[in-house]
Design a protein around this motif. Structure first.
Motif, PDB file in Angstrom:
ATOM      1  N   PHE A 119       1.189  62.833  45.288  1.00 16.63           N
ATOM      2  CA  PHE A 119       1.284  62.283  44.071  1.00 16.63           C
ATOM      3  C   PHE A 119       0.432  63.382  42.877  1.00 16.63           C
ATOM      4  O   PHE A 119      -0.784  63.704  43.358  1.00 16.63           O
ATOM      5  N   CYS A 120       0.870  63.387  41.643  1.00 18.01           N
ATOM      6  CA  CYS A 120       0.071  64.118  40.911  1.00 18.01           C
ATOM      7  C   CYS A 120       0.474  63.596  39.457  1.00 18.01           C
ATOM      8  O   CYS A 120       1.528  63.073  39.102  1.00 18.01           O
ATOM      9  N   GLU A 121      -0.267  63.987  38.413  1.00 11.90           N
ATOM     10  CA  GLU A 121      -0.007  63.934  37.081  1.00 11.90           C
ATOM     11  C   GLU A 121       0.022  65.354  36.459  1.00 11.90           C
ATOM     12  O   GLU A 121      -1.084  65.781  36.137  1.00 11.90           O
ATOM     13  N   LEU A 122       1.143  65.808  35.940  1.00  8.69           N
ATOM     14  CA  LEU A 122       1.171  67.209  35.686  1.00  8.69           C
ATOM     15  C   LEU A 122       0.910  67.547  34.254  1.00  8.69           C
ATOM     16  O   LEU A 122       0.338  68.369  33.840  1.00  8.69           O
ATOM     17  N   GLU A 123       0.436  66.329  33.454  1.00 14.82           N
ATOM     18  CA  GLU A 123      -0.125  66.294  32.230  1.00 14.82           C
ATOM     19  C   GLU A 123      -1.430  66.687  32.210  1.00 14.82           C
ATOM     20  O   GLU A 123      -2.272  67.195  31.059  1.00 14.82           O
ATOM     21  N   LEU A 124      -2.387  66.598  33.125  1.00 17.19           N
ATOM     22  CA  LEU A 124      -3.638  67.053  33.409  1.00 17.19           C
ATOM     23  C   LEU A 124      -3.846  68.152  34.000  1.00 17.19           C
ATOM     24  O   LEU A 124      -3.638  68.484  35.271  1.00 17.19           O
ATOM     25  N   ASP A 125      -4.555  69.348  33.267  1.00 16.89           N
ATOM     26  CA  ASP A 125      -4.761  70.740  33.634  1.00 16.89           C
ATOM     27  C   ASP A 125      -5.249  70.817  34.929  1.00 16.89           C
ATOM     28  O   ASP A 125      -4.793  71.654  36.051  1.00 16.89           O
ATOM     29  N   PHE A 141       7.635  65.701  49.269  1.00 20.53           N
ATOM     30  CA  PHE A 141       8.161  64.922  47.988  1.00 20.53           C
ATOM     31  C   PHE A 141       6.967  64.874  47.073  1.00 20.53           C
ATOM     32  O   PHE A 141       5.657  64.664  47.434  1.00 20.53           O
ATOM     33  N   LEU A 142       7.233  65.301  45.798  1.00 20.45           N
ATOM     34  CA  LEU A 142       5.972  65.584  44.856  1.00 20.45           C
ATOM     35  C   LEU A 142       6.435  64.452  43.766  1.00 20.45           C
ATOM     36  O   LEU A 142       7.288  64.406  43.007  1.00 20.45           O
ATOM     37  N   VAL A 143       5.435  63.407  43.661  1.00 15.39           N
ATOM     38  CA  VAL A 143       5.743  62.469  42.579  1.00 15.39           C
ATOM     39  C   VAL A 143       4.819  62.638  41.468  1.00 15.39           C
ATOM     40  O   VAL A 143       3.657  62.747  41.413  1.00 15.39           O
ATOM     41  N   THR A 144       5.492  62.659  40.384  1.00 15.31           N
ATOM     42  CA  THR A 144       4.885  63.137  38.982  1.00 15.31           C
ATOM     43  C   THR A 144       4.772  61.694  38.114  1.00 15.31           C
ATOM     44  O   THR A 144       5.364  60.706  38.322  1.00 15.31           O
ATOM     45  N   ILE A 175      10.162  63.688  42.142  1.00 17.81           N
ATOM     46  CA  ILE A 175      10.185  62.456  41.686  1.00 17.81           C
ATOM     47  C   ILE A 175       9.493  61.820  40.551  1.00 17.81           C
ATOM     48  O   ILE A 175       8.244  61.916  40.541  1.00 17.81           O
ATOM     49  N   ASP A 176      10.174  61.745  39.432  1.00 16.25           N
ATOM     50  CA  ASP A 176       9.244  61.069  38.113  1.00 16.25           C
ATOM     51  C   ASP A 176       9.017  59.672  38.596  1.00 16.25           C
ATOM     52  O   ASP A 176      10.178  58.985  38.320  1.00 16.25           O
ATOM     53  N   ASN A 233       1.488  51.666  34.162  1.00 17.93           N
ATOM     54  CA  ASN A 233       2.228  50.697  33.374  1.00 17.93           C
ATOM     55  C   ASN A 233       3.776  51.164  33.044  1.00 17.93           C
ATOM     56  O   ASN A 233       4.507  50.315  32.763  1.00 17.93           O
ATOM     57  N   ALA A 234       3.957  52.546  32.973  1.00 19.61           N
ATOM     58  CA  ALA A 234       5.168  52.950  32.608  1.00 19.61           C
ATOM     59  C   ALA A 234       6.160  53.345  33.899  1.00 19.61           C
ATOM     60  O   ALA A 234       7.208  53.760  33.643  1.00 19.61           O
ATOM     61  N   CYS A 235       5.610  52.892  35.153  1.00 18.56           N
ATOM     62  CA  CYS A 235       6.298  53.220  36.422  1.00 18.56           C
ATOM     63  C   CYS A 235       7.637  52.359  36.453  1.00 18.56           C
ATOM     64  O   CYS A 235       7.596  51.308  36.177  1.00 18.56           O
ATOM     65  N   SER A 236       8.641  52.964  36.886  1.00 15.03           N
ATOM     66  CA  SER A 236      10.092  52.399  37.160  1.00 15.03           C
ATOM     67  C   SER A 236      10.156  52.500  38.607  1.00 15.03           C
ATOM     68  O   SER A 236      11.192  51.691  39.004  1.00 15.03           O
TER      69      SER A 236
END
Length: 131
Positions: free
Chosen positions: A86-92, A55-58, A26-27, A64-67
């Motif tokens: 919960f994760c942020e895929l842009e951070l290695d 469920f993997l939440v990216t 889920i983005d 601020n950009a959450c919908s």
């Protein structure tokens, strides 16, 4: 194997490997992403929700950009008795740690970790507040 939605096409069922773990991504920046997951959930056999779905939440790094409200996703995890990561895929570092967690979950769900079943693993991941 990746799929953008469920159900999977049936014409190649005989070639499809056994499914050990279903990860719904889920983005958090896209309401469409959540809606697609909610629609796809109806196509998953109920027995999979006994430890073989997560469920993997990216996109959680940009609040601020959450919908999609994180509370909504947590309630989805509770409703289906499935963990939410919960994760942020842009951070290695976070991407690598998340991949390692998913791989470990897959090993457990596939039965490659002696003494730990998918069901017992999910019960260990539950919050103590749920008791």
């Amino acid at each position: 194997h990746l799929a953008t939605s469920l159900p999977l096409p049936s014409e190649r069922d005989h070639l499809r490997p056994r499914i050990d773990l279903v990860v719904f991504m889920i983005d958090i920046k896209s309401k469409y992403s959540l809606k697609n997951v909610e629609t796809s959930l109806a196509h998953v056999d109920a027995s999979f929700f006994l430890g073989k779905v997560c469920f993997l939440v990216t996109g959680v790094g940009r609040v601020n950009a959450c919908s999609v409200e994180t509370n909504t996703i947590c309630k989805l995890g509770e409703a289906y008795c499935s963990p939410v990561l919960f994760c942020e895929l842009e951070l290695d570092g976070i991407r690598v740690a998340t991949a390692q967690r998913l791989l470990r979950m897959l090993q457990i769900c596939a039965g490659h970790i002696p003494g730990v079943s998918a069901l017992s693993f999910v019960s260990l991941m539950r919050n103590s507040d749920d008791d």
